[in-house]
Design a protein around this motif. Sequence first.
Motif, PDB file in Angstrom:
ATOM      1  N   GLU A 187       0.935  -1.198   0.258  1.00  0.00           N
ATOM      2  CA  GLU A 187       0.230   0.097   0.055  1.00  0.00           C
ATOM      3  C   GLU A 187       0.905   1.257  -0.001  1.00  0.00           C
ATOM      4  O   GLU A 187       0.450   2.473  -0.302  1.00  0.00           O
ATOM      5  CB  GLU A 187      -0.889   0.020   1.236  1.00  0.00           C
ATOM      6  N   LEU A 188       2.132   1.101   0.301  1.00  0.00           N
ATOM      7  CA  LEU A 188       2.965   2.155   0.311  1.00  0.00           C
ATOM      8  C   LEU A 188       3.761   2.499  -1.140  1.00  0.00           C
ATOM      9  O   LEU A 188       4.295   3.380  -1.097  1.00  0.00           O
ATOM     10  CB  LEU A 188       4.015   2.127   1.334  1.00  0.00           C
TER      11      LEU A 188
ATOM     12  N   ARG B 264       4.075   3.527  -4.809  1.00  0.00           N
ATOM     13  CA  ARG B 264       3.380   4.177  -5.704  1.00  0.00           C
ATOM     14  C   ARG B 264       3.591   4.068  -7.322  1.00  0.00           C
ATOM     15  O   ARG B 264       3.140   4.857  -7.990  1.00  0.00           O
ATOM     16  CB  ARG B 264       3.264   5.586  -5.418  1.00  0.00           C
TER      17      ARG B 264
ATOM     18  N   GLY C 201      -6.136   6.726   7.193  1.00  0.00           N
ATOM     19  CA  GLY C 201      -5.391   6.239   6.231  1.00  0.00           C
ATOM     20  C   GLY C 201      -3.749   6.655   6.493  1.00  0.00           C
ATOM     21  O   GLY C 201      -2.764   5.882   6.190  1.00  0.00           O
ATOM     22  N   ASP C 202      -3.709   7.884   6.855  1.00  0.00           N
ATOM     23  CA  ASP C 202      -2.265   8.243   7.548  1.00  0.00           C
ATOM     24  C   ASP C 202      -1.874   7.501   8.475  1.00  0.00           C
ATOM     25  O   ASP C 202      -0.749   6.971   8.570  1.00  0.00           O
ATOM     26  CB  ASP C 202      -2.479   9.855   8.194  1.00  0.00           C
TER      27      ASP C 202
ATOM     28  N   ARG D  57      -0.871   4.110   7.313  1.00  0.00           N
ATOM     29  CA  ARG D  57       0.605   4.057   6.793  1.00  0.00           C
ATOM     30  C   ARG D  57       1.817   4.005   7.903  1.00  0.00           C
ATOM     31  O   ARG D  57       2.681   3.536   7.609  1.00  0.00           O
ATOM     32  CB  ARG D  57       0.352   5.248   5.790  1.00  0.00           C
TER      33      ARG D  57
ATOM     34  N   GLU E  45       2.091   0.847   9.399  1.00  0.00           N
ATOM     35  CA  GLU E  45       2.777  -0.235   8.461  1.00  0.00           C
ATOM     36  C   GLU E  45       4.100   0.024   8.398  1.00  0.00           C
ATOM     37  O   GLU E  45       4.915  -0.989   8.318  1.00  0.00           O
ATOM     38  CB  GLU E  45       2.061   0.013   7.078  1.00  0.00           C
TER      39      GLU E  45
ATOM     40  N   VAL F 250       6.970   8.227   5.608  1.00  0.00           N
ATOM     41  CA  VAL F 250       5.521   8.487   5.715  1.00  0.00           C
ATOM     42  C   VAL F 250       4.727   9.310   4.525  1.00  0.00           C
ATOM     43  O   VAL F 250       3.667   9.115   4.256  1.00  0.00           O
ATOM     44  CB  VAL F 250       5.234   8.876   6.991  1.00  0.00           C
TER      45      VAL F 250
ATOM     46  N   GLN G  27       5.571   9.344   1.551  1.00  0.00           N
ATOM     47  CA  GLN G  27       5.883   8.817   0.133  1.00  0.00           C
ATOM     48  C   GLN G  27       6.804   9.465  -0.824  1.00  0.00           C
ATOM     49  O   GLN G  27       6.373   9.843  -1.906  1.00  0.00           O
ATOM     50  CB  GLN G  27       4.501   8.440  -0.437  1.00  0.00           C
TER      51      GLN G  27
END
Length: 246
Positions: free
Chosen positions: A3-4, A6, A132-133, A136, A139, A172, A174
Amino acid sequence: MSELTRGFTDGEEVLRLERLRKTYNPGTPLELEVLHALDLRLARGELAALIGPSGSGKSTLLNVIGLLDSPSAGELYLLGQPTRAMDDAQRTRLRNQAIGFVFQFHHLIPAFSVLDNVLMPLMIRHGKPTPGDIARARELLDAVGLADFAQKKANQISGGQQQRVAIARALVTQPALLLADEPTGNLDTRTAEGVFELFRRFNREFGCAVLVVTHDPRLSASCARTIELVDGSIVSDQANPPPRPA
């Protein structure tokens, strides 16, 4: 880390310096040019070490690349955008969007939890973190082996653990570019190797370009590329041989 990630494309240009110079006190008797007409490119997926003796201009170059300082001449392109003519607000916005930082001193907020320290760049960007933050950030803490430490205060964990928190914090947002200034300088050899392995892992899995300033020849040799800066000039920029199988 799915999920991280892109969908970055290896080889896509992240950073380009064209004849970049940095001069202090221009037009005065104390004028000093620290960086001399530098040309450099860094692409997504690259892991490069920046080496050189003390006083060679490494920290100055990192500050300019990180948009913390402006070049005096030449141009710096970040994600294709020329930055020299940007005002402070524009540079700050692009820096927050595109760059993550890890320093020798982790600069965590001691009274905050580990999780809140990781979330700090997102809270600065848009206030209260979203679900969501938080997901992330958790994770990333799991990826650096600190999922069970999320609610501990930053001053309740070891130096090596704090540096891993700093890496999670840098990632964090990205970023397309991760800059690290002597990130293992205060760590023992074993802990330093573990922290550096995280850089290699995130470079491989997350796809961001990574530029690491280091005095450790073993760490620079483990990068795919080594750039040597001496007296403000790039004197060597070469690929390193792949590491031998264990």
